[in-house]
Design a protein around this motif. Structure first.
Motif, short mmCIF file in Angstrom:
data_model
loop_
_atom_site.label_atom_id
_atom_site.label_comp_id
_atom_site.label_asym_id
_atom_site.label_seq_id
_atom_site.Cartn_x
_atom_site.Cartn_y
_atom_site.Cartn_z
N MET A 135 91.59 3.83 29.43
CA MET A 135 92.30 2.55 29.45
C MET A 135 91.24 1.47 29.68
O MET A 135 90.29 1.69 30.44
CB MET A 135 93.31 2.53 30.60
CG MET A 135 93.95 1.17 30.83
SD MET A 135 94.87 1.07 32.37
CE MET A 135 93.60 1.34 33.59
N GLN A 174 97.12 2.68 35.38
CA GLN A 174 97.64 1.62 34.53
C GLN A 174 98.90 1.01 35.13
O GLN A 174 99.03 -0.22 35.22
CB GLN A 174 97.93 2.15 33.13
CG GLN A 174 98.50 1.10 32.19
CD GLN A 174 98.69 1.65 30.80
OE1 GLN A 174 97.73 2.13 30.19
NE2 GLN A 174 99.90 1.57 30.28
N LYS A 179 95.79 -0.03 26.32
CA LYS A 179 96.63 0.91 27.08
C LYS A 179 96.00 2.30 27.12
O LYS A 179 95.24 2.68 26.24
CB LYS A 179 98.03 1.01 26.45
CG LYS A 179 98.76 -0.31 26.42
CD LYS A 179 99.83 -0.30 27.44
CE LYS A 179 100.63 -1.60 27.33
NZ LYS A 179 101.03 -2.08 28.60
#
Length: 128
Positions: A101, A77, A90
């Protein structure tokens, strides 16, 4: 029946935009390029963007969601955010134990990046 190989084939609405997304933003390595498309490595599978043929304007995007396992979804991420890739959802630990994610490609396809914790049943040896 014997399956020799497999890949996910996308026919993007804008080939150049999708090529930049998968190659530059997501960072998939190119397995091969041919005159009308590009094939990327995706772990034990392949992702192909076909610039040939056509996707009907009214056709919905790919109805599935490619599942891409990574070692550390939180580091992935951060890496993608560093490339200004929008994170649709997220990284978080799901009730089923996986850390996931979501990122959306230019055609609206959700890519699910997954981290499997050491203690998850997918990591257990099922042999007797």
């Amino acid at each position: 029946m014997e399956i020799l190989a497999s890949r996910v084939l996308f026919r993007p609405a804008d080939y150049s935009r999708s090529l930049a997304f998968y190659r530059d933003e997501i960072g998939l390595a190119i397995a091969r390029e041919y005159g009308a498309g590009t094939v990327f490595y995706a772990g034990q599978s392949l992702v192909e963007l076909a610039g040939h043929g056509h996707r009907a304007a009214e056709a919905p995007p790919f109805p599935g969601a490619p599942w891409l396992q990574v070692r550390d979804v939180y580091a992935t991420q951060a890496e993608l955010e560093g490339r200004d890739v929008a994170i649709a959802r997220k990284a978080t630990q799901e009730p089923w134990g996986l850390h996931e994610m979501h990122v959306t490609d230019p055609d609206g396809v959700t890519l699910i990046f997954v981290q499997i914790p050491e203690t998850h049943p997918l990591r257990r040896d099922a042999r007797a």
